[in-house]
Write an enzyme that holds these catalytic residues in place. Structure first.
Site, PDB file in Angstrom:
ATOM      1  N   ILE A 142     101.674  -5.798  63.925  1.00 56.39           N
ATOM      2  CA  ILE A 142     102.091  -5.505  65.303  1.00 56.39           C
ATOM      3  C   ILE A 142     102.601  -6.776  65.964  1.00 56.39           C
ATOM      4  O   ILE A 142     101.979  -7.833  65.855  1.00 56.39           O
ATOM      5  CB  ILE A 142     100.895  -4.969  66.122  1.00 56.39           C
ATOM      6  CG1 ILE A 142     100.349  -3.705  65.476  1.00 56.39           C
ATOM      7  CG2 ILE A 142     101.297  -4.705  67.562  1.00 56.39           C
ATOM      8  CD1 ILE A 142      99.011  -3.285  66.040  1.00 56.39           C
ATOM      9  N   SER A 164      94.677 -13.493  64.867  1.00 60.57           N
ATOM     10  CA  SER A 164      95.506 -12.548  65.605  1.00 60.57           C
ATOM     11  C   SER A 164      95.652 -13.024  67.043  1.00 60.57           C
ATOM     12  O   SER A 164      94.669 -13.502  67.614  1.00 60.57           O
ATOM     13  CB  SER A 164      94.830 -11.179  65.572  1.00 60.57           C
ATOM     14  OG  SER A 164      95.700 -10.218  66.086  1.00 60.57           O
ATOM     15  N   HIS A 191     102.531  -8.053  69.209  1.00 60.80           N
ATOM     16  CA  HIS A 191     101.773  -7.682  70.405  1.00 60.80           C
ATOM     17  C   HIS A 191     102.646  -7.781  71.650  1.00 60.80           C
ATOM     18  O   HIS A 191     103.525  -8.638  71.739  1.00 60.80           O
ATOM     19  CB  HIS A 191     100.542  -8.574  70.533  1.00 60.80           C
ATOM     20  CG  HIS A 191      99.477  -8.239  69.533  1.00 60.80           C
ATOM     21  ND1 HIS A 191      98.240  -7.783  69.883  1.00 60.80           N
ATOM     22  CD2 HIS A 191      99.493  -8.253  68.192  1.00 60.80           C
ATOM     23  CE1 HIS A 191      97.528  -7.552  68.788  1.00 60.80           C
ATOM     24  NE2 HIS A 191      98.277  -7.833  67.745  1.00 60.80           N
ATOM     25  N   CYS A 251     111.063   4.686  42.012  1.00 56.45           N
ATOM     26  CA  CYS A 251     109.849   5.088  42.724  1.00 56.45           C
ATOM     27  C   CYS A 251     110.120   6.434  43.386  1.00 56.45           C
ATOM     28  O   CYS A 251     110.978   6.547  44.243  1.00 56.45           O
ATOM     29  CB  CYS A 251     109.481   4.051  43.768  1.00 56.45           C
ATOM     30  SG  CYS A 251     108.273   4.618  44.978  1.00 56.45           S
ATOM     31  N   LYS A 303      88.839  -6.037  70.053  1.00 58.81           N
ATOM     32  CA  LYS A 303      90.063  -5.366  70.457  1.00 58.81           C
ATOM     33  C   LYS A 303      90.049  -3.918  69.981  1.00 58.81           C
ATOM     34  O   LYS A 303      90.881  -3.125  70.383  1.00 58.81           O
ATOM     35  CB  LYS A 303      91.259  -6.091  69.852  1.00 58.81           C
ATOM     36  CG  LYS A 303      91.989  -6.926  70.868  1.00 58.81           C
ATOM     37  CD  LYS A 303      93.383  -7.242  70.367  1.00 58.81           C
ATOM     38  CE  LYS A 303      93.748  -8.672  70.717  1.00 58.81           C
ATOM     39  NZ  LYS A 303      94.391  -9.401  69.650  1.00 58.81           N
ATOM     40  N   ILE A 338      94.983 -19.863  63.185  1.00 61.93           N
ATOM     41  CA  ILE A 338      96.008 -18.909  63.635  1.00 61.93           C
ATOM     42  C   ILE A 338      95.540 -17.496  63.304  1.00 61.93           C
ATOM     43  O   ILE A 338      95.990 -16.869  62.349  1.00 61.93           O
ATOM     44  CB  ILE A 338      97.379 -19.217  63.002  1.00 61.93           C
ATOM     45  CG1 ILE A 338      97.720 -20.704  63.143  1.00 61.93           C
ATOM     46  CG2 ILE A 338      98.446 -18.356  63.657  1.00 61.93           C
ATOM     47  CD1 ILE A 338      97.836 -21.210  64.579  1.00 61.93           C
ATOM     48  N   SER A 392      97.917  -5.943  60.654  1.00 56.32           N
ATOM     49  CA  SER A 392      98.347  -4.696  61.289  1.00 56.32           C
ATOM     50  C   SER A 392      99.850  -4.636  61.525  1.00 56.32           C
ATOM     51  O   SER A 392     100.374  -3.590  61.884  1.00 56.32           O
ATOM     52  CB  SER A 392      97.638  -4.502  62.636  1.00 56.32           C
ATOM     53  OG  SER A 392      96.248  -4.595  62.489  1.00 56.32           O
TER      54      SER A 392
HETATM   55  C1  LIG Z   1      93.284  -7.380  59.629  1.00 58.41           C
HETATM   56  C2  LIG Z   1      94.220  -8.267  60.374  1.00 58.41           C
HETATM   57  C3  LIG Z   1      95.117  -7.704  61.288  1.00 58.41           C
HETATM   58  C4  LIG Z   1      95.979  -8.515  62.001  1.00 58.41           C
HETATM   59  N1  LIG Z   1      96.888  -7.925  62.823  1.00 58.41           N
HETATM   60  C5  LIG Z   1      97.788  -8.703  63.473  1.00 58.41           C
HETATM   61  C6  LIG Z   1      98.781  -8.097  64.288  1.00 58.41           C
HETATM   62  O1  LIG Z   1      98.880  -6.877  64.366  1.00 58.41           O
HETATM   63  N2  LIG Z   1      99.626  -8.893  64.978  1.00 58.41           N
HETATM   64  C7  LIG Z   1      99.568 -10.244  64.863  1.00 58.41           C
HETATM   65  O2  LIG Z   1     100.359 -10.919  65.531  1.00 58.41           O
HETATM   66  N3  LIG Z   1      98.666 -10.855  64.085  1.00 58.41           N
HETATM   67  C8  LIG Z   1      97.780 -10.106  63.377  1.00 58.41           C
HETATM   68  N4  LIG Z   1      96.858 -10.708  62.566  1.00 58.41           N
HETATM   69  C9  LIG Z   1      96.888 -12.141  62.412  1.00 58.41           C
HETATM   70  C10 LIG Z   1      98.008 -12.588  61.469  1.00 58.41           C
HETATM   71  O3  LIG Z   1      98.015 -11.829  60.290  1.00 58.41           O
HETATM   72  C11 LIG Z   1      97.804 -14.043  61.127  1.00 58.41           C
HETATM   73  O4  LIG Z   1      97.702 -14.757  62.313  1.00 58.41           O
HETATM   74  C12 LIG Z   1      98.955 -14.632  60.314  1.00 58.41           C
HETATM   75  O5  LIG Z   1      99.259 -13.850  59.207  1.00 58.41           O
HETATM   76  C13 LIG Z   1      98.580 -16.010  59.896  1.00 58.41           C
HETATM   77  O6  LIG Z   1      99.559 -16.552  59.076  1.00 58.41           O
HETATM   78  P1  LIG Z   1      99.281 -17.878  58.288  1.00 58.41           P
HETATM   79  O7  LIG Z   1     100.566 -18.276  57.710  1.00 58.41           O
HETATM   80  O8  LIG Z   1      98.578 -18.828  59.175  1.00 58.41           O
HETATM   81  O9  LIG Z   1      98.190 -17.479  57.199  1.00 58.41           O
HETATM   82  P2  LIG Z   1      98.357 -16.973  55.696  1.00 58.41           P
HETATM   83  O10 LIG Z   1      99.282 -15.853  55.587  1.00 58.41           O
HETATM   84  O11 LIG Z   1      96.991 -16.765  55.163  1.00 58.41           O
HETATM   85  O12 LIG Z   1      99.045 -18.186  54.978  1.00 58.41           O
HETATM   86  C14 LIG Z   1      98.370 -19.318  54.529  1.00 58.41           C
HETATM   87  C15 LIG Z   1      98.936 -19.668  53.183  1.00 58.41           C
HETATM   88  O13 LIG Z   1      98.430 -20.911  52.768  1.00 58.41           O
HETATM   89  C16 LIG Z   1      98.280 -20.890  51.377  1.00 58.41           C
HETATM   90  N5  LIG Z   1      97.358 -21.951  50.989  1.00 58.41           N
HETATM   91  C17 LIG Z   1      96.040 -22.053  51.252  1.00 58.41           C
HETATM   92  N6  LIG Z   1      95.520 -23.156  50.688  1.00 58.41           N
HETATM   93  C18 LIG Z   1      96.531 -23.775  50.056  1.00 58.41           C
HETATM   94  C19 LIG Z   1      96.632 -24.963  49.279  1.00 58.41           C
HETATM   95  N7  LIG Z   1      95.572 -25.725  49.025  1.00 58.41           N
HETATM   96  N8  LIG Z   1      97.837 -25.316  48.757  1.00 58.41           N
HETATM   97  C20 LIG Z   1      98.937 -24.550  48.993  1.00 58.41           C
HETATM   98  N9  LIG Z   1      98.894 -23.405  49.709  1.00 58.41           N
HETATM   99  C21 LIG Z   1      97.712 -23.022  50.248  1.00 58.41           C
HETATM  100  C22 LIG Z   1      97.747 -19.504  51.138  1.00 58.41           C
HETATM  101  O14 LIG Z   1      97.908 -19.083  49.799  1.00 58.41           O
HETATM  102  C23 LIG Z   1      98.539 -18.684  52.121  1.00 58.41           C
HETATM  103  O15 LIG Z   1      99.696 -18.113  51.544  1.00 58.41           O
HETATM  104  C24 LIG Z   1      95.958  -9.923  61.840  1.00 58.41           C
HETATM  105  C25 LIG Z   1      95.078 -10.484  60.923  1.00 58.41           C
HETATM  106  C26 LIG Z   1      94.222  -9.668  60.181  1.00 58.41           C
HETATM  107  C27 LIG Z   1      93.308 -10.273  59.180  1.00 58.41           C
END
Ligand SMILES: Cc1cc2nc3c(=O)[nH]c(=O)nc-3n(C[C@H](O)[C@H](O)[C@H](O)COP(=O)(O)OP(=O)(O)OC[C@H]3O[C@@H](n4cnc5c(N)ncnc54)[C@H](O)[C@@H]3O)c2cc1C
Ligand SMILES: Cc1cc2nc3c(=O)[nH]c(=O)nc-3n(C[C@H](O)[C@H](O)[C@H](O)COP(=O)(O)OP(=O)(O)OC[C@H]3O[C@@H](n4cnc5c(N)ncnc54)[C@H](O)[C@@H]3O)c2cc1C
Lengths: 422, 482
Positions: free
Chosen positions: B51, B341, B53, B404, B254, B339, B49
């Site tokens: 945001i 939201s 928060h 674009c 939420k 990790i 989203s």
């Molecule tokens: C619908 C939705 C709405 C949300 N809205 C909000 C919001 O408004 N505000 C907010 O604060 N949070 C929000 N969140 C939560 C937020 O998006 C996540 O907490 C955050 O993006 C997590 O980041 P990350 O780096 O942990 O995960 P990811 O972005 O998934 O990164 C993990 C990375 O690891 C890589 N990876 C996986 N396995 C391997 C491997 N074996 N080798 C190498 N690389 C690998 C993946 O390709 C990926 O790029 C939302 C989540 C969702 C689903």
């Protein structure tokens, strides 16, 4: 193709035409005809011609030129005239915006950002295709899901193929034409799926593009899910009932790597909205007077910007009228105001123009909502016309002559297209 | 060839991996990041989203709630230095019935206890005055000025660009497939292409963090995927609401929000549904229906007809729902898992926490003297004043060429995005917005492909939407040959 890039623009024009498709070119010719001296066409593509340039199939010009031409040939005929009549043509140039005083902001890589002023403006930006978001097809978002027009550009303009096995969603003309094109290019086209109980393309395209190539057309059936992570792998299709609810118990999967969407065109109305023109919620284009003038004085509109046309010949006709009136406006010789409003009635989705004048002849274009066999068009109570088969994909047009209106003193006329009383 | 020993290797280039990488790039240590996708940010971090928060939603007793507020406060300097889109537009948590008023009060109290400033209860009159498009059913709301919106993918790109500028070793298309312990307290990470040696491993693999922990033999948790579907609306509705609109939270959810994204487009969502398959990013008709049915009660001016695009993302939910951040039974392996939201909001606080953990674990970390905190700000042609546009287009004709048409993105901006690391159509789209507008790439796709092909010197059929098998076109010869 002839291209005559205009090197230097004049700071002031009588008429600036936005869009160099068939509508824009005919409008420019119309304006010249009425004595507008300085006329400019602006098009963002490298060549004028609009969507016709990628329509390399025949079927254009049967009405206007009384012969069958391909899209580029049709465009070429207009372009030659445009160049003969000394219209300025700025291709590869984008109209960024137009302000209330009709100052037009242009941008190109050759000349940068410039502003030219116009006495009258003609909007002829064409249409864009509806995309997946508009119909919210569930499923994943792999590559391989694209609009039929984009696929047409890949194949006809750039020489690449969109995949190996295609499904086509929607029976609009572009989809039908592409079903044939892809088959000729060696792809397998698994079928065309249409959610409505009737096809959305011209009958001649159903015959020449599907029947002749044994491509099945499934009516009242739609794609209900898209599968594949990186690239499209298959689609699930299912029949729908009268409320368009899919019957999942009768669904089936079709393996394919390409899904073409041919689900309709929407007038390109970015500039129309910027100018705050009044928009018809049905056509999604501007509301127009019989002169093709929009709700803003001196801003004329024509072609797919106003409503979606199935035949380019009518685009040219409508645009010529818009251009002539823009020319008259620029040279201060306007015709009298309209005095009658047309109201779409039974089984009529819309009428263009939205108003007419009782002292001139008009061509009114309209579309029906539902197909009918033998039917009759009623123009209020002043005139009726027998129609044969009508259906939504084919525009109906009506010549309204002053003599129909001799006895009429009202200010609105309802237009209905109803079954002939049997 | 000499084998490099990295001090720290981060697995996963999402918002979490990218903020950690950028934080660690301040120090005189040798850091690598391994990402399985072709570009960073292509996991959950581009499908959320967006945001930041407000800080008051999460209970201060959870790690999640604590880091939410800490993270929130760190976004201004980050956005300033790195130039990605971020704006504090405020939020309203709206009550649609009398019995929801106690929840608003409790939320306000919780926020105040955490130190979140500016929380205010607004009555119906104030609401109608400030947000006239809200439904008449909205009887009161809690206003939080601290809430912001961010371009999450842009944040990832700019964080990583800056980290690389400061010495990060970035390896994309590098999925970690095995993890073993090497000699002298080191770890060996294996990808299909190469082997990496490192002293510390940071597991920031999002929904796959349990799998990575398992490979290292330290798995003590499972990560479940909770899918959220989001629906983007036509530009026509820009400005309909000015703040993020939350419904009153219920114990189970939420709820569905109305989000004025950083770029101004409205977005509605997300849904929340547990899914088995961690590759399942499908949207569903039930999801769409749920979103639009709900939103109709809050902002009646929004209908499904306005939808231009939809997508889904997976929240990485650990058992117990809280974040799992810390050391494990094996030295040098650190989890940053679960990790969900508001993980994006918390990311900068998570990054400093992780730096502290590594330091506590004995890695000597001194700050670099020549740390460069900024990246050059990309040009956004459409928002420049006319005189600036004229000047720019004169200096560099590629800024006079629109690629674009929906978002008015010039060729110059696309070329710049490619210079900065875009390798795919999605990479261009998420950096520049080319292809994100109402025509969804109908017009610009082929031009973007031509530019990618020219700049990267590969044939057009090799250009993909987002790496892997996501090819777009085939050469003619491929079909005639078979
Ligand atoms: C619908 C939705 C709405 C949300 N809205 C909000 C919001 O408004 N505000 C907010 O604060 N949070 C929000 N969140 C939560 C937020 O998006 C996540 O907490 C955050 O993006 C997590 O980041 P990350 O780096 O942990 O995960 P990811 O972005 O998934 O990164 C993990 C990375 O690891 C890589 N990876 C996986 N396995 C391997 C491997 N074996 N080798 C190498 N690389 C690998 C993946 O390709 C990926 O790029 C939302 C989540 C969702 C689903
Ligand atoms: C695939 C397909 C098949 C068809 N088949 C047939 C057929 O067989 N027979 C037939 O008679 N008709 C056919 N038609 C219909 C007919 O060709 C169209 O209705 C007609 O081309 C519309 O003309 P237009 O000038 O309004 O729009 P367009 O042809 O779309 O031209 C609009 C022009 O405006 C330019 N433009 C837009 N915005 C700007 C801006 N801001 N600045 C500068 N320039 C701008 C565009 O680049 C474009 O060149 C077909 C159409 C399609 C798409």
């Amino acid at each position: 193709m002839i291209t005559a890039e205009t090197q230097h623009l004049k700071p002031e024009y009588d008429v600036v035409v936005v869009g160099g498709g068939p509508a824009g070119m005919a409008a420019a010719l119309g304006a010249k005809e009425m004595g507008a001296d300085r006329v400019l066409i602006v098009d963002r593509e490298k060549e004028a011609g609009g969507i016709l340039l990628q329509c390399i199939h025949p079927g254009f010009g049967l009405q206007h030129f009384k012969e069958e031409l391909t899209g580029p040939e049709y465009a070429q005929r207009f372009l030659e005239k445009v160049l003969e009549t000394e219209v300025d043509l700025a291709t590869d140039t984008y109209v960024l915006d137009i302000d209330k005083d009709k100052r037009v902001k242009l941008m190109s890589s050759d000349r940068g950002v410039e502003i030219v002023s116009a006495k009258a403006v003609v909007l002829a930006m064409g249409a864009r295709e509806r995309t997946r978001g508009a119909i919210r097809t569930p499923g994943s978002r792999p590559s391989g899901v694209l609009t039929a027009g984009l696929a047409q550009k890949f194949v006809n303009m750039l020489g690449y193929l969109p995949g190996k096995r295609a499904v086509i969603l929607g029976s609009g003309d572009i989809g039908l034409i592409m079903a044939r094109r892809l088959t000729l290019e060696g792809l397998e086209v698994a079928g065309v799926f249409e959610i409505m109980p009737h096809a959305n393309g011209l009958n001649r395209n159903i015959v020449q593009c599907l029947h002749d190539y044994n491509i099945p057309l499934h009516l009242s059936t739609t794609v209900v899910e898209i599968h594949g992570s990186d690239r499209l792998e298959k689609v699930t299709v299912a029949p729908v009932d009268e409320t368009f609810t899919p019957d999942m118990s009768r669904s089936w999967d079709i393996p394919c790597d390409t899904l073409l969407l041919s689900i309709g065109l929407i007038p390109e109305n970015e500039l129309s909205r910027q100018l705050n023109l009044r928009i018809d919620p049905v056509t999604r284009g501007p509301i127009v007077r019989s002169t093709m003038e929009s709700s803003m004085d001196g801003v004329f509109v024509c072609g797919n910007v106003v409503h979606i046309h199935d035949l380019v010949d009518f685009v040219s006709q409508e645009a010529l009228l818009a251009g002539r009136n823009a020319g008259l406006y620029a040279t201060q010789q306007q015709p009298p105001e309209d005095n009658i409003r047309l109201v779409p009635g039974e089984n009529v989705a819309y009428c263009v123009p939205h108003t007419i004048s009782s002292d001139r002849e008009h061509t009114v274009y309209m579309r029906v909502r539902k197909p009918l066999e033998a039917s009759v068009l009623n123009l209020g109570e002043v005139y009726e016309k027998k129609l044969r088969y009508v259906f939504p994909a084919e525009m109906v047009n009506l010549k309204v002559r002053p003599r129909f209106l001799h006895e009429f003193h009202g200010d609105t006329l309802k237009v209905d297209i109803v079954p002939t009383a049997s | 060839m000499k084998i490099v020993l990295y001090d720290v290797t981060i697995i996963g280039g999402g918002a979490i991996g990218c903020t950690i990488a950028r934080e660690l790039s301040r120090y005189q240590i040798n850091v690598a990041l391994l990402e399985k996708e072709i570009e960073v940010g292509f996991g959950t971090s581009k499908a959320n989203s967006g945001i930041i928060h407000g800080g008051h939603h999460g209970s201060p007793d959870s790690l999640k709630g604590k880091l939410e507020w800490e993270g929130n406060q760190l976004w201004d300097p980050l956005a300033d230095e790195l130039g990605f889109g971020f704006r504090r537009i405020g939020e309203l948590t709206v009550a649609l019935a009398e019995d929801q008023l106690p929840t608003l009060n409790a939320l306000k109290e919780q926020g105040e206890k955490k130190g979140v400033p500016g929380l205010e209860l607004w009555d119906r009159d104030r609401l109608q005055q400030e947000e006239p498009s809200l439904s008449e059913n909205a009887i009161a709301a809690l206003f939080a000025p601290t809430t912001g919106v961010v371009n999450p993918y842009e944040a990832c790109f700019n964080l990583i660009e800056n980290a690389v500028l400061n010495g990060l070793n970035l390896f994309v298309s590098s999925p970690v497939q095995s993890i073993t312990e090497g000699p002298d307290n080191t770890w060996i990470l294996q990808t299909p292409k190469k082997e990496y040696r490192t002293r510390f491993v940071i597991n920031a693999a999002g929904v796959f963090a349990d799998r990575i922990a398992e490979l290292a033999g330290v798995r003590t948790f499972s990560i479940h995927a909770r899918k959220g579907e989001e629906y983007l609306l036509d530009k026509r509705l820009c400005g309909l609401v000015k703040r993020v609109i939350f419904p009153c939270p219920t114990p189970v959810s939420k709820g569905i929000l109305v989000i004025p994204t950083f770029d101004g487009t409205l977005m509605v969502g997300p849904t929340a549904e547990m899914v088995e398959d961690k590759y399942n990013l499908a949207t569903s008709s039930a999801g769409g229906q749920q979103v639009f049915d709900f939103v109709r009660n809050v902002v009646p001016g929004i209908s499904a007809r306005d939808c231009i695009a939809e997508f889904a993302g997976l929240r990485a939910v650990a058992d117990g729902e809280d974040f799992i951040i810390g050391t494990t039974s094996k030295k040098g392996f650190i989890n940053v898992a679960g990790i969900q939201s508001p993980g994006l909001t918390a990311a900068p606080a998570i990054a400093t926490l992780v730096a502290d953990i590594i330091r506590d674990e004995g890695l000597s970390m001194s700050l670099k003297d020549d740390f460069e905190p900024a990246v050059p700000k990309p040009i956004h042609f459409a928002s420049l004043p006319t005189e600036k546009q004229i000047e720019l287009a004169r200096q560099n004709p590629s800024y006079g060429q629109i690629v674009c048409r929906c978002e008015l993105i010039t060729e110059g901006e696309i070329l710049d995005a490619i210079d900065r690391g875009a390798k795919t159509l999605d990479g261009i789209k998420f950096r520049t917005r080319a292809g994100m507008g109402r025509c969804q790439g109908g017009f610009c796709t082929s031009r973007c492909m031509e530019l990618l092909s020219r700049k990267m010197d590969v044939p057009i059929p090799e250009i993909t939407k987002r790496g892997g098998e996501s090819w777009v076109v085939k050469p003619r010869t491929e079909l005639t040959a078979t």
